[in-house]
Structures are given as C-alpha cells and as structure tokens.
Design a protein around this motif. Structure first.
Motif, mmCIF file in Angstrom:
data_model
loop_
_atom_site.group_PDB
_atom_site.id
_atom_site.type_symbol
_atom_site.label_atom_id
_atom_site.label_comp_id
_atom_site.label_asym_id
_atom_site.label_seq_id
_atom_site.Cartn_x
_atom_site.Cartn_y
_atom_site.Cartn_z
ATOM 1 N N LEU A 83 0.830 -1.204 0.000
ATOM 2 C CA LEU A 83 0.000 0.000 0.000
ATOM 3 C C LEU A 83 0.867 1.258 0.000
ATOM 4 N N SER A 84 0.316 2.321 -0.537
ATOM 5 C CA SER A 84 1.047 3.587 -0.615
ATOM 6 C C SER A 84 1.287 4.202 0.761
ATOM 7 N N LYS A 85 0.464 3.803 1.740
ATOM 8 C CA LYS A 85 0.590 4.320 3.100
ATOM 9 C C LYS A 85 -0.027 3.322 4.054
ATOM 10 N N GLU A 86 0.556 3.189 5.230
ATOM 11 C CA GLU A 86 0.013 2.273 6.228
ATOM 12 C C GLU A 86 -1.396 2.682 6.648
ATOM 13 N N VAL A 87 -2.185 1.696 7.078
ATOM 14 C CA VAL A 87 -3.509 1.967 7.627
ATOM 15 C C VAL A 87 -3.446 1.811 9.144
ATOM 16 N N GLN A 88 -4.406 2.416 9.814
ATOM 17 C CA GLN A 88 -4.475 2.321 11.270
ATOM 18 C C GLN A 88 -5.508 1.261 11.632
#
Length: 247
Positions: free
Chosen positions: A111-116
C-alpha cells in the motif's frame, strides 16, 4: 476420450485468469458489520474488480490474476462514507506465475501508506504452518462478486458457508488441477463464489487458509465443479520474506 476431457477442462481452467476477474457470493448473506474486518476491495479506476484481505498495516493479499490501481479498506458497503482508500505502491506476484491454470495464483500489494487498525480494520489471521483442512469441514468465503451468473455486483459485502471437498474428488472432477489448491463449494451444492470474488479469503476456524482463484468457465449457478482456492500455507516462506522486506 478421458484424455481429451482432461485437456479441455485444463484449457478452460487456464483461460480463467481473465474470466475470473471481478467474482460474487452465491446464495450467501450480507456480512454483519462487525465481521471480516480484514476485507479489501481491489479496484480499477474506482470500480470493484477483485477481493483481497489485509495481512499487515501496509500489505494486502489477493490473487495474482487480479488487477487494480487502488484498494478500499474498512467498509462493508463500497458506496459508504466510512472507508479508507490507498494507492498501490508495488505489486508482488509470486515468482513464476503465468496463468491461473498453472497455479501460483497469489499476490501481495504494498500500500502507498500504512492503515491504522481499530474497530473497522483488523488483520487477517494467516496459517503459521501447513494447513490440514478436513473433508466436509465448514468454512466461509466472502466478497463483493456477482450473486448469480451475469448478475450485477452488490455494494454490500456478502459471505457464505462452504464445505471442503476431498482432493481426489476434486481432481477426478476437474481432470487436472494446478498445484497447491484447496477445493471448497461449487460441487454438490448451490453455494460458492462467482466473478468479482477473486482474490478474496477462504476462512476456516478463524484462519484465512485460501485465496479465491477459479471456477469453471465463469459459471456460478450450478453444482457441477468444485471451486478452487490457492493454499496460502504452501507460500509462507515467500509471504514472510516480502512482509519483512524494507523495499
């Protein structure tokens, strides 16, 4: 005659890489909001194409034959406001994958950015060693795919219970199978997956053991052939290597 039959079935299977894209749940139910919080929708230009599931804060697992340029997480209804959208930074198809018919139908998406993680998003539990699913064991599969052959895909996530099918029965019915396949549903029953469910999870006893890979000729509303899933446990060293990499 049997040799020709086997060849034709294998040819049909080998063609499913394109036909299986965008698979749906047959004779299932709407998934409750507090379940399957690892589910992901792999999308092409904002439209659902395949399923997937979250395996780390920045990786989603899906089928190698699936395509997409974004991932939606944290939502059971794909048109709802409560969802997280991520771009795809990199695709890791299993080395040597060339078609559904030859197996190895597994892919990791960076993914382009981590998820919370939280109340709406959790990680799928993967097997830690070889899986020993039992004949007739009850499992479940979920997705946003068609509810019957040729029907439109739903906005709400759906799921259905399926039973594990004996490998010898599955091979006898198909004539030839790719390596590392779990068979469940679609044979001797009216329950299983359809187009648009590809890449989604087969969950048994809380563990995601398989990835939706193929059915026969993109036909879903009949019980003649078992559904095929990639056996995740056969790829654990590769999965762990990718998840631990810093690239």
């Amino acid at each position: 005659m049997h040799g020709l039959h086997s060849f034709l079935l294998f040819y049909v299977l080998a063609c499913l890489g394109q036909q299986a894209l965008g698979s749906e749940i047959i004779n299932g139910n709407k998934a409750p909001e507090n379940t399957l919080l690892y589910m992901a929708s792999l999308q092409v230009n904002g439209r659902h194409n395949c399923g997937g599931f979250l395996v780390s804060k920045d990786f989603v697992m899906t089928a190698a034959h699936c395509d997409g340029n974004s991932v939606v997480l944290g939502a059971h209804n794909l048109r709802g406001n409560q969802k997280i959208v991520r771009g795809i930074a990199r695709k890791y198809r299993y080395p040597g994958y060339d078609s559904v018919g030859n197996g190895k139908d597994i892919m990791l998406l960076k993914l382009s950015k981590e998820v919370q993680l939280g109340n709406r998003m959790q990680l799928a539990k993967l097997p830690r060693s070889a899986v020993n699913v039992k004949d007739n064991q009850k499992c479940r599969v979920a997705g946003w795919g068609y509810t019957r052959t040729g029907n439109g895909a739903p906005n709400d996530l759906r799921m259905v219970d399926v039973s594990i099918i004996n490998q010898q029965v599955c091979r006898r019915r198909w004539g030839r199978l790719p390596a590392n396949i779990i068979c469940a549903g679609g044979y001797g029953t009216n329950k299983g997956f359809c187009q648009g469910d590809s890449g989604g999870p087969l969950e048994c006893n809380g563990i995601v053991v398989g990835i939706v890979s193929f059915n026969r000729n993109a036909i879903c509303d009949y019980p003649d052939f078992p559904n095929g899933y990639t056996d995740i446990s056969k790829y654990l060293p590769w999965i762990n290597q990718i998840l631990r990499s810093k690239d």
